[in-house]
Design a protein around this motif. Structure first.
Motif, PDB file in Angstrom:
ATOM      1  N   ASN A 130     -39.707  72.515  77.289  1.00 35.50           N
ATOM      2  CA  ASN A 130     -39.602  72.528  75.834  1.00 35.50           C
ATOM      3  C   ASN A 130     -40.980  72.511  75.193  1.00 35.50           C
ATOM      4  OD1 ASN A 130     -39.712  69.587  76.757  1.00 35.50           O
ATOM      5  ND2 ASN A 130     -40.058  69.374  74.566  1.00 35.50           N
ATOM      6  N   TYR A 131     -41.046  72.964  73.951  1.00 36.63           N
ATOM      7  CA  TYR A 131     -42.221  72.761  73.124  1.00 36.63           C
ATOM      8  C   TYR A 131     -41.813  72.881  71.664  1.00 36.63           C
ATOM      9  CZ  TYR A 131     -42.755  77.871  72.437  1.00 36.63           C
ATOM     10  OH  TYR A 131     -42.557  79.185  72.102  1.00 36.63           O
ATOM     11  N   ALA A 132     -42.646  72.330  70.813  1.00 39.84           N
ATOM     12  CA  ALA A 132     -42.496  72.479  69.363  1.00 39.84           C
ATOM     13  C   ALA A 132     -43.859  72.874  68.799  1.00 39.84           C
ATOM     14  CB  ALA A 132     -42.011  71.182  68.725  1.00 39.84           C
ATOM     15  N   ALA A 133     -43.848  73.783  67.817  1.00 41.70           N
ATOM     16  CA  ALA A 133     -45.091  74.259  67.206  1.00 41.70           C
ATOM     17  C   ALA A 133     -44.901  74.343  65.700  1.00 41.70           C
ATOM     18  CB  ALA A 133     -45.481  75.621  67.776  1.00 41.70           C
ATOM     19  N   TYR A 134     -46.022  74.210  64.988  1.00 43.80           N
ATOM     20  CA  TYR A 134     -45.952  74.247  63.522  1.00 43.80           C
ATOM     21  C   TYR A 134     -47.143  75.031  62.983  1.00 43.80           C
ATOM     22  CZ  TYR A 134     -45.513  72.727  58.672  1.00 43.80           C
ATOM     23  OH  TYR A 134     -45.364  72.697  57.305  1.00 43.80           O
ATOM     24  N   GLY A 135     -46.858  75.987  62.082  1.00 44.16           N
ATOM     25  CA  GLY A 135     -47.909  76.750  61.417  1.00 44.16           C
ATOM     26  C   GLY A 135     -48.163  76.191  60.035  1.00 44.16           C
ATOM     27  N   PHE A 136     -49.424  75.869  59.732  1.00 42.53           N
ATOM     28  CA  PHE A 136     -49.737  75.205  58.468  1.00 42.53           C
ATOM     29  C   PHE A 136     -49.808  76.191  57.294  1.00 42.53           C
ATOM     30  CE2 PHE A 136     -50.889  72.036  61.503  1.00 42.53           C
ATOM     31  CZ  PHE A 136     -50.676  70.828  60.860  1.00 42.53           C
ATOM     32  N   LYS A 137     -49.878  77.493  57.566  1.00 42.64           N
ATOM     33  CA  LYS A 137     -49.896  78.475  56.489  1.00 42.64           C
ATOM     34  C   LYS A 137     -48.485  78.926  56.129  1.00 42.64           C
ATOM     35  CE  LYS A 137     -52.005  82.879  55.106  1.00 42.64           C
ATOM     36  NZ  LYS A 137     -52.927  83.973  55.524  1.00 42.64           N
ATOM     37  N   ASP A 138     -47.679  79.268  57.138  1.00 42.12           N
ATOM     38  CA  ASP A 138     -46.305  79.687  56.828  1.00 42.12           C
ATOM     39  C   ASP A 138     -45.351  78.507  56.712  1.00 42.12           C
ATOM     40  OD1 ASP A 138     -45.996  78.861  59.450  1.00 42.12           O
ATOM     41  OD2 ASP A 138     -45.164  80.738  60.182  1.00 42.12           O
ATOM     42  N   GLU A 139     -45.834  77.300  57.107  1.00 38.93           N
ATOM     43  CA  GLU A 139     -45.065  76.068  56.987  1.00 38.93           C
ATOM     44  C   GLU A 139     -43.711  76.178  57.677  1.00 38.93           C
ATOM     45  OE1 GLU A 139     -44.905  75.241  52.801  1.00 38.93           O
ATOM     46  OE2 GLU A 139     -46.939  74.433  52.770  1.00 38.93           O
ATOM     47  N   LYS A 140     -43.711  76.738  58.852  1.00 39.89           N
ATOM     48  CA  LYS A 140     -42.481  76.900  59.627  1.00 39.89           C
ATOM     49  C   LYS A 140     -42.629  76.227  60.983  1.00 39.89           C
ATOM     50  CE  LYS A 140     -41.055  81.366  57.642  1.00 39.89           C
ATOM     51  NZ  LYS A 140     -39.782  80.907  57.077  1.00 39.89           N
ATOM     52  N   TRP A 141     -41.502  75.658  61.468  1.00 37.87           N
ATOM     53  CA  TRP A 141     -41.440  75.082  62.795  1.00 37.87           C
ATOM     54  C   TRP A 141     -40.977  76.142  63.789  1.00 37.87           C
ATOM     55  CZ3 TRP A 141     -43.164  70.518  64.550  1.00 37.87           C
ATOM     56  CH2 TRP A 141     -43.446  69.526  63.610  1.00 37.87           C
ATOM     57  N   LYS A 142     -41.555  76.119  64.972  1.00 38.57           N
ATOM     58  CA  LYS A 142     -41.113  76.955  66.078  1.00 38.57           C
ATOM     59  C   LYS A 142     -40.830  76.045  67.273  1.00 38.57           C
ATOM     60  CE  LYS A 142     -43.865  79.521  63.347  1.00 38.57           C
ATOM     61  NZ  LYS A 142     -44.861  79.004  62.395  1.00 38.57           N
ATOM     62  N   PHE A 143     -39.908  76.463  68.104  1.00 40.17           N
ATOM     63  CA  PHE A 143     -39.610  75.601  69.252  1.00 40.17           C
ATOM     64  C   PHE A 143     -38.972  76.404  70.373  1.00 40.17           C
ATOM     65  CE2 PHE A 143     -36.344  75.167  65.993  1.00 40.17           C
ATOM     66  CZ  PHE A 143     -35.175  75.517  66.672  1.00 40.17           C
ATOM     67  N   PHE A 144     -38.941  75.797  71.535  1.00 43.41           N
ATOM     68  CA  PHE A 144     -38.394  76.417  72.733  1.00 43.41           C
ATOM     69  C   PHE A 144     -37.693  75.358  73.570  1.00 43.41           C
ATOM     70  CE2 PHE A 144     -39.097  77.320  77.320  1.00 43.41           C
ATOM     71  CZ  PHE A 144     -38.320  78.453  77.441  1.00 43.41           C
ATOM     72  N   LEU A 145     -36.503  75.711  74.079  1.00 45.92           N
ATOM     73  CA  LEU A 145     -35.736  74.819  74.949  1.00 45.92           C
ATOM     74  C   LEU A 145     -35.171  75.644  76.092  1.00 45.92           C
ATOM     75  CD1 LEU A 145     -33.682  72.880  72.238  1.00 45.92           C
ATOM     76  CD2 LEU A 145     -35.582  71.938  73.571  1.00 45.92           C
ATOM     77  N   SER A 146     -35.264  75.138  77.305  1.00 41.38           N
ATOM     78  CA  SER A 146     -34.639  75.828  78.436  1.00 41.38           C
ATOM     79  C   SER A 146     -34.126  74.810  79.440  1.00 41.38           C
ATOM     80  CB  SER A 146     -35.622  76.780  79.113  1.00 41.38           C
ATOM     81  OG  SER A 146     -36.544  76.087  79.919  1.00 41.38           O
ATOM     82  N   ALA A 147     -33.068  75.197  80.118  1.00 44.91           N
ATOM     83  CA  ALA A 147     -32.497  74.384  81.192  1.00 44.91           C
ATOM     84  C   ALA A 147     -32.269  75.299  82.387  1.00 44.91           C
ATOM     85  CB  ALA A 147     -31.201  73.743  80.758  1.00 44.91           C
ATOM     86  N   ALA A 173     -30.820  79.061  81.223  1.00 43.85           N
ATOM     87  CA  ALA A 173     -30.388  79.319  79.843  1.00 43.85           C
ATOM     88  C   ALA A 173     -31.483  78.803  78.917  1.00 43.85           C
ATOM     89  CB  ALA A 173     -29.063  78.616  79.551  1.00 43.85           C
ATOM     90  N   SER A 174     -31.814  79.585  77.876  1.00 41.62           N
ATOM     91  CA  SER A 174     -32.908  79.178  77.010  1.00 41.62           C
ATOM     92  C   SER A 174     -32.691  79.673  75.590  1.00 41.62           C
ATOM     93  CB  SER A 174     -34.241  79.720  77.540  1.00 41.62           C
ATOM     94  OG  SER A 174     -34.249  81.136  77.528  1.00 41.62           O
ATOM     95  N   PHE A 175     -33.342  78.970  74.671  1.00 41.88           N
ATOM     96  CA  PHE A 175     -33.395  79.407  73.273  1.00 41.88           C
ATOM     97  C   PHE A 175     -34.836  79.249  72.800  1.00 41.88           C
ATOM     98  CE2 PHE A 175     -33.533  78.233  68.743  1.00 41.88           C
ATOM     99  CZ  PHE A 175     -33.100  79.442  68.219  1.00 41.88           C
ATOM    100  N   GLN A 176     -35.337  80.284  72.104  1.00 45.72           N
ATOM    101  CA  GLN A 176     -36.703  80.264  71.604  1.00 45.72           C
ATOM    102  C   GLN A 176     -36.745  80.802  70.182  1.00 45.72           C
ATOM    103  OE1 GLN A 176     -39.506  82.888  73.575  1.00 45.72           O
ATOM    104  NE2 GLN A 176     -41.207  81.494  73.185  1.00 45.72           N
ATOM    105  N   ARG A 177     -37.342  80.044  69.301  1.00 47.72           N
ATOM    106  CA  ARG A 177     -37.620  80.506  67.938  1.00 47.72           C
ATOM    107  C   ARG A 177     -39.127  80.449  67.760  1.00 47.72           C
ATOM    108  NH1 ARG A 177     -34.120  78.125  63.265  1.00 47.72           N
ATOM    109  NH2 ARG A 177     -32.795  79.813  64.064  1.00 47.72           N
ATOM    110  N   ASP A 178     -39.739  81.644  67.719  1.00 49.75           N
ATOM    111  CA  ASP A 178     -41.195  81.667  67.695  1.00 49.75           C
ATOM    112  C   ASP A 178     -41.671  83.028  67.201  1.00 49.75           C
ATOM    113  OD1 ASP A 178     -43.805  80.834  67.984  1.00 49.75           O
ATOM    114  OD2 ASP A 178     -43.537  80.104  70.030  1.00 49.75           O
TER     115      ASP A 178
END
Length: 852
Positions: free
Chosen positions: A501-518, A537-542
């Motif tokens: 897993n990871y979580a990321a944040y952009g300070f200009k677009d002010e959006k969260w991104k993350f990734f989860l896999s099992a 199985a995985s989900f990624q928003r980035d």
């Protein structure tokens, strides 16, 4: 830098490099240098044997008659011995550095069998008996190899030993080793590696070998094997073994090229050897039956990938190699190698042919060529019980080429004592237990944790590890400053289930991104080990830059945040994936997957309908895929992030088919996409090696440009091997294409011959890349405007994305590699499509890579 096999090697070298000093403050070291000449002609004499009197400790003069020898012992005489000259003994002063020049007197006795060619006379192959002799050896090569028989079988015992070397007394007596002096071993200080060694790895293997040459077939049956096992949290044991096997391959002096340290060296009895080597007859051995001639050889150019040393040729009509002892010149363009010694011994078979009975390769590595802590590796192989032209049943060759018998890894000490084909010192056997002790040292554990963090990018916390650290911070024009934090579970958590897993944040677009896999391992092995067999199985928003595909590096890497030109196109992606991966021992693998992909353009990237000019906020596809891969005899090292192949001469084949399904989970298009590639390295002997990649693809269906082949571009300042380094992101798209990438390294073949410049050990590189493709009318906005998107444009309205027309996109580069031993710099030129906006015709790109 992600290569886990190097973590231990370079960590231990760097650890001691700053603390290594002289062997002892009180040691009396005697160092003698000088030149040996003919007493009458004053011409220098090459390959004169020099020994401390009444010892086997010695050296020989180089092609210019110069020598250097040293010892810590109280030897006070040197003996000089050269065929055709009188033996000379010179007194020396113990404990001092001194220069001793020697004049040897010619012996009045003549040798009918031997002609000496020495000194500064102009060397020539013409009328040179040494060259005539080597040509006889070359002519009889096929008769003196195993392939001269129909079948061959024998037993083989292999031992590999690796040690920290050239250890100073100061390092040896550090507090962390105070109670563990038993770990160290001593040897004669003149031997490769110096006086003090700290063995850190040993492996042994006993096998039966079967060869058939009509037709060509081979089989290896491993009877027993064992090796030191390091903590898998820090070291990939299997990958390290594979890498050592690649560096220390079997040596067949009868081959035209000999692979050592992942480089090809021209054999001294290769067909073209007289063109690249100088040969000298330096002795005749009459006390051996049949008589043997000692033939010395040296490179014509000391910086080329060539050997120097001696081979001993039988004079019984076979012209076979009876013994060989050789290494490399100190000026060779080979990184980190301080010294190398190869010894080959041959024995006469019942049919009076000679077969290899023992092979030994020792190499000492270090950051500093002349001093400081290093790393010594030794591989010895014994061959016994040769049987030739004995019928081997076909059943022997059935199944895998390498068969490991059940229980081979669990043989008892008693089994090894009875079946080793060579003696092994008791102190070497203790390494197995000593390394277990070393790994339990708290200071050693702390060191390995730090090194793993720096080189692999992960901090181990037991069942979970945080990383990779180089992705924690990056930036781009859309997200601005981007922070990311994540990690993954380890085998300590479970050998079946793995989470990332990871979580990321952009300070200009002010959006969260993350990734989860099992991931679930179906073979109860780590998913980071070969052979893999798992479902994920995985989900990624980035975010992702269209057209940027990186190898062995994360897109979040801070250094790749620096880009040239306009770089404001980005996609926000949602990936839902299910993948099944299956690998087989024969290096065939396949993947089956399903992916739902929703993409939203951002920044300067806009999706708009070609017919209505309406903006499209989101594009969704659902697709199934099957990937096939085959890489014969492939070996690799497994990192914390990537598995990196150990490049060899065998091709790698990839084939992938993808099918898009309209109406499934919101999928908007039906399509078929097939892509194939072949990667192959070609070794060109003294001219280096060439890496070639052929690739092609075809996409059927009427599709908007984001679903076509967006060709790999690169707007960073890093040189990327499989991308087009002067192509802009999303500059070209195709629905059918073919490409070729050629990257050739000359390994310093030309620069090694330029005085002064050859001291830098640079390596010349040239490359050429071309891709030819296009769009069918149904996918080209210039031909139709229904059901597809407009091509992207810049803010000023100029077109940004194109199809390849009647000519391929082409670029090439010339570069210098091995700068400071790790840096490659290329001057890249783009040959066409120069009228496209925001393009660069020239560019300078760099790449970091450690090479031997």
């Amino acid at each position: 830098m992600k290569k886990t096999y190097k973590i231990l090697i370079y960590a231990l070298i760097f650890l001691g490099a700053t603390v290594t000093g002289v062997s002892s403050a009180f040691a009396q070291k005697t160092i003698i240098t000088g030149t040996v000449r003919d007493a009458v002609t004053k011409e220098t004499l090459p390959y004169v044997s020099i020994f401390f009197n009444d010892t086997r400790i010695g050296t020989q003069t180089d092609i210019d008659g110069n020598f250097k020898i040293s010892t810590n012992e109280d030897y006070n005489q040197l003996k000089f011995n050269y065929v055709g000259y009188e033996v000379l003994v010179k007194n020396i002063v113990v404990g001092q550095t001194q220069k001793v020049d020697v004049l040897l007197k010619s012996n009045a006795q003549s040798l009918n069998e031997v002609t000496i060619i020495a000194g500064k006379k102009r060397y020539s192959n013409k009328n040179n008996p040494a060259v005539e002799l080597i040509r006889q050896v070359i002519e009889h090569k096929d008769e003196n190899q195993p392939k001269a028989y129909e079948t061959v079988q024998y037993k083989e015992y292999e031992k590999m030993l690796f040690s920290m070397s050239n250890i100073s007394e100061k390092f040896k007596n550090k507090r962390m080793f105070r109670n563990y002096q038993f770990l160290f071993q001593e040897q004669d200080s003149t031997q490769i590696g110096g006086k003090n060694l700290l063995p850190i790895y040993i492996q042994e293997k006993l096998a039966d070998q079967y060869l058939s040459f009509s037709p060509d077939k081979s089989k290896t049956v491993v009877l027993a094997e064992k090796q030191v096992q390091f903590d898998n949290r820090y070291i990939d044991n299997q990958g390290m073994k594979a890498y050592f096997d690649r560096m220390y391959q079997n040596i067949n002096i009868y081959d035209n090229n000999i692979s050592v340290m992942s480089n090809d060296f021209l054999s001294p009895i290769a067909n073209s050897a007289p063109t690249f080597y100088k040969f000298f007859i330096t002795d005749t051995l009459k006390n051996i039956t049949p008589n043997v001639i000692e033939l010395s050889f040296t490179p014509r150019n000391k910086g080329d990938m060539l050997f120097e040393g001696k081979i001993y040729i039988t004079m019984d009509g076979n012209f076979a190699v009876q013994r060989a002892s050789f290494g490399v010149n100190k000026n060779i363009n080979l990184n980190f190698v301080r010294a190398m010694q190869i010894d080959l011994d041959f024995e006469k078979n019942v049919d009076k042919r000679y077969y290899l009975s023992k092979s030994t390769l020792i190499a000492d590595f270090g950051i500093n060529k002349n001093k400081g802590l290093g790393f010594t590796g030794e591989r010895s192989v014994n061959y016994k019980e040769y049987k030739t032209n004995v019928e081997i049943p076909d059943t022997v060759f059935s199944g895998k080429k390498i068969e490991i018998l059940a229980g081979a890894e669990k043989r008892s000490d008693d089994f090894w004592m009875k079946n080793r084909l060579d003696t092994i010192p008791e102190k070497q056997l203790k390494i197995y237990g000593n390394i277990d002790t070393l790994q339990n040292l708290p200071s050693f554990k702390r060191t390995m944790q730090i090194v793993t963090l720096l080189f692999a990018g992960y901090q181990n916390l037991g069942p979970y590890e945080i990383g990779p650290v180089n992705t924690f911070y990056s930036f781009n024009n859309v997200e601005g400053f981007r922070l990311r934090l994540g990690g993954r579970s380890t085998p300590e958590f479970s050998k079946r289930f793995y989470f990332e897993n990871y979580a990321a944040y952009g300070f200009k677009d002010e959006k969260w991104k993350f990734f989860l896999s099992a991931t679930y391992s179906l073979n109860n092995k780590s998913i980071y080990k070969f052979p893999q067999n798992y479902i994920r199985a995985s989900f990624q928003r980035d975010t992702k830059i269209p057209g940027q595909e990186l190898q062995f590096v994360q897109e979040d890497n801070f250094l790749l945040s620096f880009k040239r030109g306009v770089n404001d196109m980005l996609l926000y992606n949602d990936f839902y994936r299910v993948d099944y991966v299956r690998e087989f021992e024969n290096r065939f693998s396949y993947t089956v997957g399903f992916k739902k992909w929703s993409q939203t353009p951002a920044g300067g990237l806009v999706y708009s309908d070609a017919s209505s000019n309406s903006y499209i906020n989101r594009l969704t596809t659902s697709e199934f895929s099957v990937g096939l891969r085959y890489a014969k005899n492939e070996k690799f090292y497994q990192g914390k992030i990537y598995r990196t192949p150990i490049i060899d001469r065998y091709p790698i084949y990839n084939l992938k088919y993808t099918m898009g399904v309209k109406g499934l989970l919101g999928g908007e298009y039906n399509y078929h996409n097939i892509m194939g590639s072949i990667d192959k390295r070609f070794y060109v002997s003294q001219l280096g090696f060439t890496d070639v990649r052929l690739e092609g693809g075809y996409i059927s269906g009427k599709l908007p440009f984001p679903l076509l082949a967006v060709h790999r571009a690169n707007q960073t300042y890093a040189y990327q091997l499989n991308s087009y380094n002067l192509m802009n992101f999303l500059e070209f798209v195709s629905d059918h294409y073919a490409s070729i990438n050629i990257d050739h390294s000359f390994n310093g073949f030309f620069l090694n011959k330029i005085p002064l410049l050859n001291k830098l050990k640079l390596r010349e590189i040239i490359s050429f890349k071309a891709i030819y493709g296009g769009l069918r009318d149904e996918n080209n906005p210039e031909k139709t405007n229904t059901g597809i998107y407009k091509m992207p444009t810049y803010e000023n309205g100029m077109q940004r994305t194109y199809s390849l027309n009647k000519e391929p996109y082409m670029e090439g580069s010339v570069g210098l590699g091995n700068i400071f031993k790790f840096l490659r710099v290329d001057l890249v030129k783009r040959f066409n499509y120069l009228n496209n906006p925001e393009v660069s015709e020239w560019g300078i790109r760099t790449r970091v890579k450690l090479d031997f």
